[in-house]
Scaffold this active site. Structure first.
Site, PDB file in Angstrom:
ATOM      1  N   GLY A   1       2.514   2.463  10.902  1.00 53.27           N
ATOM      2  CA  GLY A   1       3.900   3.303  11.118  1.00 53.27           C
ATOM      3  C   GLY A   1       4.667   3.072  12.169  1.00 53.27           C
TER       4      GLY A   1
ATOM      5  N   SER B   1       3.410  -1.755  10.294  1.00 51.59           N
ATOM      6  CA  SER B   1       5.167  -2.381  10.671  1.00 51.59           C
ATOM      7  C   SER B   1       5.773  -3.212  10.544  1.00 51.59           C
ATOM      8  CB  SER B   1       5.421  -1.961  11.685  1.00 51.59           C
ATOM      9  OG  SER B   1       4.649  -0.805  12.431  1.00 51.59           O
TER      10      SER B   1
ATOM     11  N   ASN C   1       1.116  -1.160  -0.436  1.00 45.76           N
ATOM     12  CA  ASN C   1       0.042   0.336  -0.154  1.00 45.76           C
ATOM     13  C   ASN C   1       1.009   1.384  -0.197  1.00 45.76           C
ATOM     14  OD1 ASN C   1      -1.670   2.605   0.045  1.00 45.76           O
ATOM     15  ND2 ASN C   1      -2.652   1.496   2.338  1.00 45.76           N
ATOM     16  N   TRP C   2       0.688   2.135  -1.013  1.00 44.22           N
ATOM     17  CA  TRP C   2       2.111   2.886  -1.068  1.00 44.22           C
ATOM     18  C   TRP C   2       1.285   4.570  -0.828  1.00 44.22           C
ATOM     19  CZ3 TRP C   2       4.034   2.711  -7.007  1.00 44.22           C
ATOM     20  CH2 TRP C   2       4.400   2.088  -7.255  1.00 44.22           C
TER      21      TRP C   2
ATOM     22  N   GLY D   1       3.769  -0.743   4.173  1.00 43.78           N
ATOM     23  CA  GLY D   1       2.769   0.504   3.858  1.00 43.78           C
ATOM     24  C   GLY D   1       4.361   1.191   3.786  1.00 43.78           C
ATOM     25  N   GLY D   2       5.204   0.923   4.640  1.00 45.71           N
ATOM     26  CA  GLY D   2       6.176   1.915   4.498  1.00 45.71           C
ATOM     27  C   GLY D   2       7.168   0.891   3.696  1.00 45.71           C
TER      28      GLY D   2
HETATM   29  P1  13P Z   1       3.346   0.405   7.405  1.00 39.52           P
HETATM   30  O1  13P Z   1       3.913  -0.749   7.191  1.00 39.52           O
HETATM   31  O2  13P Z   1       3.782   1.690   6.984  1.00 39.52           O
HETATM   32  O3  13P Z   1       2.997  -0.009   8.991  1.00 39.52           O
HETATM   33  O4  13P Z   1       1.931   0.022   7.007  1.00 39.52           O
HETATM   34  C1  13P Z   1       1.244  -0.830   7.610  1.00 39.52           C
HETATM   35  C2  13P Z   1      -0.372  -0.108   6.683  1.00 39.52           C
HETATM   36  O5  13P Z   1      -1.104   0.732   6.828  1.00 39.52           O
HETATM   37  C3  13P Z   1      -0.658  -0.780   5.480  1.00 39.52           C
HETATM   38  O6  13P Z   1      -1.887  -1.308   4.364  1.00 39.52           O
END
Ligand code: 13P
Length: 246
Positions: free
Chosen positions: A170, A206, A8-9, A227-228
């Site tokens: 995050g 995370s 998920n960008w 995400g990240g």
């Molecule tokens: P992170 O991997 O940055 O914690 O984000 C997770 C997320 O919200 C994916 O949709």
């Protein structure tokens, strides 16, 4: 079950950045894909990345959709429009939509229904926040979100569930293995009652190349929502390779 590794960008990326990102990612697929790999860029980048991702066998998803097919909804995008661009999946009910846009599970349900009507797989996101977990309400919260967000007509073929505890998103503070195991066991039982067997259940929050293998080794974890770490093709691919069957 074949693992699904989804990136998920969020709200990141220009056209130039995305072109480079996809080139670096697709280079890695020459010897095939280790598992199902999905990329969810912002809406502005969907049409640019659709072709190269499709040629590499990588799935394309969007981050949200409107529940109507058309109409006076300034700034919104219909699920049918996403399908038209080549998307096969759409995230609905991500915690950032639930909190920043005040989306309720009722709204999420309507969006998931629209996704299904458009022939898309809805990835329904659920997850408790830190206060709910501290108060011992994590299971009640996720069970309620799940039951209220699932539309009639949801099946294992058109629906994926992602448990993303808000406190883990995050923060660098991923849920630990015992907590993931307990929640995924619980949600699988709920899903069995609501939809029957075979619904994919992802973990998100995370995830990085250092914890992806131990998370994927948990039997009830059918994939990861990232995400990240999905913003770096090297790290994302490293996680995807952990999704290969043993
Ligand atoms: P992170 O991997 O940055 O914690 O984000 C997770 C997320 O919200 C994916 O949709």
């Amino acid at each position: 079950m074949r693992s699904l590794i989804a990136g998920n960008w969020k709200m990141h990326g220009t056209l130039a950045w995305a072109g480079d990102q996809v080139r670096r990612l697709t280079e890695k697929t020459r010897d095939g894909l280790p598992c199902d790999v999905l990329v969810c860029p912002p809406a502005t980048l969907l049409s640019t990345v659709a072709g190269p991702l499709r040629d590499a066998g990588i799935l394309l998803g969007a981050q949200d959709c409107h529940h109507e097919t058309r109409g006076a909804f300034t700034g919104d995008i219909a699920a049918t429009m996403l399908a038209d661009l080549g998307c096969s999946h759409v995230l609905v009910g991500h915690s950032e939509r639930r909190s920043f846009h005040r989306e309720s599970s009722h709204d999420v349900r309507k969006k998931a229904m629209a996704a299904h009507r458009a022939g898309l797989v809805a990835i329904i996101c659920i997850g408790e926040d830190r206060n709910e977990r501290r108060a011992g309400k994590a299971f009640d919260t996720t069970a309620e979100q799940l039951a209220r967000s699932l539309p009639a007509g949801a099946t294992a073929a058109n629906t994926v569930i992602a448990w993303e505890p808000v406190w883990a998103i995050g923060t660098g503070d991923s849920a630990n293995v015992p907590d993931v195991l307990a929640m995924h066991r619980f949600l699988k039982q709920q899903l069995m009652t609501l939809l029957g067997d075979g619904v994919r259940l992802l973990y998100g929050g995370s995830v990085n190349p250092s914890n992806s293998r131990e998370l994927l080794d948990i039997e009830q974890v059918d994939g990861l929502l990232i995400g990240g770490a999905s913003l770096d093709p090297e790290r994302f691919w490293q996680i995807a390779t952990d999704g290969a069957p043993d």
